[in-house]
Design a protein around this motif. Structure first.
Motif, PDB file in Angstrom:
ATOM      1  N   ASN A   9      -7.224  -8.376 -21.720  1.00  0.00           N
ATOM      2  CA  ASN A   9      -6.097  -7.567 -22.306  1.00  0.00           C
ATOM      3  C   ASN A   9      -6.897  -6.810 -23.274  1.00  0.00           C
ATOM      4  N   ARG A  10      -8.240  -6.991 -23.683  1.00  0.00           N
ATOM      5  CA  ARG A  10      -8.698  -5.797 -24.524  1.00  0.00           C
ATOM      6  C   ARG A  10      -8.885  -4.625 -24.087  1.00  0.00           C
ATOM      7  N   TYR A  11      -8.827  -3.610 -25.009  1.00  0.00           N
ATOM      8  CA  TYR A  11      -8.583  -2.200 -24.342  1.00  0.00           C
ATOM      9  C   TYR A  11      -9.506  -1.300 -25.557  1.00  0.00           C
ATOM     10  N   SER A  12      -9.736  -0.036 -25.154  1.00  0.00           N
ATOM     11  CA  SER A  12     -10.067   1.089 -26.224  1.00  0.00           C
ATOM     12  C   SER A  12      -8.964   1.423 -26.810  1.00  0.00           C
ATOM     13  N   CYS A  13      -8.852   1.280 -28.057  1.00  0.00           N
ATOM     14  CA  CYS A  13      -8.043   1.831 -29.001  1.00  0.00           C
ATOM     15  C   CYS A  13      -8.412   3.296 -29.547  1.00  0.00           C
ATOM     16  N   PRO A  64     -15.866  13.510 -32.584  1.00  0.00           N
ATOM     17  CA  PRO A  64     -14.493  13.420 -32.851  1.00  0.00           C
ATOM     18  C   PRO A  64     -13.782  11.898 -32.416  1.00  0.00           C
ATOM     19  N   CYS A  65     -14.656  11.101 -32.066  1.00  0.00           N
ATOM     20  CA  CYS A  65     -14.008   9.992 -31.489  1.00  0.00           C
ATOM     21  C   CYS A  65     -13.988   8.711 -32.748  1.00  0.00           C
ATOM     22  N   ARG A  66     -13.874   8.720 -33.939  1.00  0.00           N
ATOM     23  CA  ARG A  66     -13.660   7.933 -34.766  1.00  0.00           C
ATOM     24  C   ARG A  66     -12.263   7.166 -34.626  1.00  0.00           C
ATOM     25  N   TYR A  67     -11.469   8.240 -34.089  1.00  0.00           N
ATOM     26  CA  TYR A  67      -9.831   7.977 -34.190  1.00  0.00           C
ATOM     27  C   TYR A  67      -9.309   7.349 -35.303  1.00  0.00           C
ATOM     28  N   GLY A  68      -9.646   7.430 -36.447  1.00  0.00           N
ATOM     29  CA  GLY A  68      -9.272   7.051 -37.763  1.00  0.00           C
ATOM     30  C   GLY A  68      -9.651   5.669 -38.083  1.00  0.00           C
ATOM     31  N   ALA A  69     -10.765   5.045 -37.387  1.00  0.00           N
ATOM     32  CA  ALA A  69     -11.374   3.730 -37.622  1.00  0.00           C
ATOM     33  C   ALA A  69     -11.769   3.712 -38.891  1.00  0.00           C
ATOM     34  N   PRO A  70     -11.325   2.427 -39.830  1.00  0.00           N
ATOM     35  CA  PRO A  70     -11.682   2.333 -41.097  1.00  0.00           C
ATOM     36  C   PRO A  70     -13.291   1.592 -41.027  1.00  0.00           C
ATOM     37  N   GLU A 111     -10.067 -11.821 -32.799  1.00  0.00           N
ATOM     38  CA  GLU A 111      -9.731 -11.883 -34.168  1.00  0.00           C
ATOM     39  C   GLU A 111      -8.672 -11.006 -34.506  1.00  0.00           C
ATOM     40  N   GLY A 112      -8.126 -10.273 -33.332  1.00  0.00           N
ATOM     41  CA  GLY A 112      -6.964  -9.376 -33.569  1.00  0.00           C
ATOM     42  C   GLY A 112      -7.192  -8.098 -34.114  1.00  0.00           C
ATOM     43  N   VAL A 113      -8.702  -7.730 -33.954  1.00  0.00           N
ATOM     44  CA  VAL A 113      -8.926  -6.447 -34.609  1.00  0.00           C
ATOM     45  C   VAL A 113      -9.262  -5.532 -33.208  1.00  0.00           C
ATOM     46  N   ASP A 114      -8.701  -4.367 -33.269  1.00  0.00           N
ATOM     47  CA  ASP A 114      -8.884  -3.385 -32.191  1.00  0.00           C
ATOM     48  C   ASP A 114     -10.109  -2.694 -32.223  1.00  0.00           C
ATOM     49  N   SER A 115     -10.701  -2.265 -30.946  1.00  0.00           N
ATOM     50  CA  SER A 115     -12.020  -1.673 -31.062  1.00  0.00           C
ATOM     51  C   SER A 115     -12.001  -0.606 -30.002  1.00  0.00           C
ATOM     52  N   CYS A 116     -13.230   0.306 -29.882  1.00  0.00           N
ATOM     53  CA  CYS A 116     -13.218   1.384 -28.932  1.00  0.00           C
ATOM     54  C   CYS A 116     -14.979   1.727 -29.074  1.00  0.00           C
ATOM     55  N   TRP A 117     -15.565   1.560 -27.886  1.00  0.00           N
ATOM     56  CA  TRP A 117     -16.814   1.775 -27.657  1.00  0.00           C
ATOM     57  C   TRP A 117     -16.903   3.197 -27.517  1.00  0.00           C
ATOM     58  N   ILE A 118     -17.752   3.984 -28.326  1.00  0.00           N
ATOM     59  CA  ILE A 118     -18.081   5.226 -28.324  1.00  0.00           C
ATOM     60  C   ILE A 118     -19.527   5.631 -27.909  1.00  0.00           C
ATOM     61  N   ASN A 119     -19.639   6.489 -26.871  1.00  0.00           N
ATOM     62  CA  ASN A 119     -20.987   7.086 -26.862  1.00  0.00           C
ATOM     63  C   ASN A 119     -20.891   8.711 -26.686  1.00  0.00           C
ATOM     64  N   PHE A 120     -19.840   9.356 -27.130  1.00  0.00           N
ATOM     65  CA  PHE A 120     -19.699  10.732 -27.263  1.00  0.00           C
ATOM     66  C   PHE A 120     -20.273  11.210 -28.251  1.00  0.00           C
ATOM     67  N   PHE A 121     -21.531  11.098 -28.433  1.00  0.00           N
ATOM     68  CA  PHE A 121     -22.357  11.774 -29.684  1.00  0.00           C
ATOM     69  C   PHE A 121     -23.865  11.920 -29.471  1.00  0.00           C
ATOM     70  N   ASN A 122     -24.526  12.663 -30.230  1.00  0.00           N
ATOM     71  CA  ASN A 122     -25.947  12.696 -29.900  1.00  0.00           C
ATOM     72  C   ASN A 122     -26.444  11.822 -30.918  1.00  0.00           C
ATOM     73  N   PRO A 123     -27.324  10.876 -30.329  1.00  0.00           N
ATOM     74  CA  PRO A 123     -27.790   9.902 -31.103  1.00  0.00           C
ATOM     75  C   PRO A 123     -28.849  10.433 -32.136  1.00  0.00           C
ATOM     76  N   VAL A 138     -30.256   4.764 -31.492  1.00  0.00           N
ATOM     77  CA  VAL A 138     -28.845   4.329 -31.267  1.00  0.00           C
ATOM     78  C   VAL A 138     -28.287   4.156 -30.119  1.00  0.00           C
ATOM     79  N   LEU A 139     -27.807   3.141 -29.621  1.00  0.00           N
ATOM     80  CA  LEU A 139     -26.986   2.921 -28.419  1.00  0.00           C
ATOM     81  C   LEU A 139     -25.644   3.391 -28.303  1.00  0.00           C
ATOM     82  N   MET A 140     -24.950   3.023 -29.336  1.00  0.00           N
ATOM     83  CA  MET A 140     -23.351   3.259 -29.369  1.00  0.00           C
ATOM     84  C   MET A 140     -22.899   3.044 -30.730  1.00  0.00           C
ATOM     85  N   LEU A 141     -21.487   3.563 -30.900  1.00  0.00           N
ATOM     86  CA  LEU A 141     -20.719   3.306 -31.940  1.00  0.00           C
ATOM     87  C   LEU A 141     -19.528   2.318 -31.307  1.00  0.00           C
TER      88      LEU A 141
END
Length: 170
Positions: A9-13, A64-70, A111-123, A138-141
């Motif tokens: 059920n985990r998905y990229s938010c 542009p891929c933070r999507y408002g994550a705190p 833990e009920g926290v949503d996430s998204c693996w981000i690679n769209f950036f210049n490390p 840097v591998l990922m965000l």
């Protein structure tokens, strides 16, 4: 939560609310990364927890891929502390940091926290923007937060090839 439910059920938010991630939950997520296996137990990963206004603004400048994550976890590894495999064409840095990141994103869902693996950036740009040490790659965000109410998984989320198409017994 049952592990099979977590992995199914985990998905990229892609749309986070402004709700904060509770410290207790963040600590459990980080602990899941800490206990992840690494080649020769070198533990070359380093996780930067970015939640300050300045830090998040720096991330926003490189993707542009933070999507408002705190909270954004910057997953890196010390490229001078990796295991080099026979043939000397590959080392453990990317895979070890990937295992750590995967542990954390699965723990987040648990833990009920949503996430998204981000690679769209210049490390390199990100490392410079955050003033990270030169010996770290840097591998990922990993965006972390709580999805905006009503956010749904993509329609094809549960579409998977049959095992016969992706597995060969030899």
């Amino acid at each position: 939560m049952d592990f099979s439910e977590v992995i199914k059920n985990r998905y990229s938010c892609k749309k986070f609310s402004d709700r904060k991630v509770e410290k207790e939950k963040l600590d459990k997520i980080l602990e899941a990364g800490r206990v992840a296996p690494t080649a020769k137990n070198l533990q070359e990963q380093h996780i930067y927890v970015v939640q300050s206004e300045n830090g998040l603004a720096a991330i926003d400048k490189v993707t542009p891929c933070r999507y408002g994550a705190p909270v954004v976890l910057v997953v890196s590894y010390n490229k001078n502390n990796v295991f080099t495999y026979p043939g000397e064409k590959r080392d453990s840095g990317i895979e070890d940091a990937s295992i750590v990141a995967t542990h954390m994103l699965l723990a987040a869902y648990n833990e009920g926290v949503d996430s998204c693996w981000i690679n769209f950036f210049n490390p390199d740009e990100l490392a410079q923007a955050l003033n990270l040490p030169e010996d770290e790659e840097v591998l990922m965000l990993l965006d972390l937060g709580i999805a905006v109410e009503g956010t749904k998984v993509l329609p094809n989320h549960n579409s998977r090839k049959e095992l016969t198409e992706t597995v060969t017994y030899m």
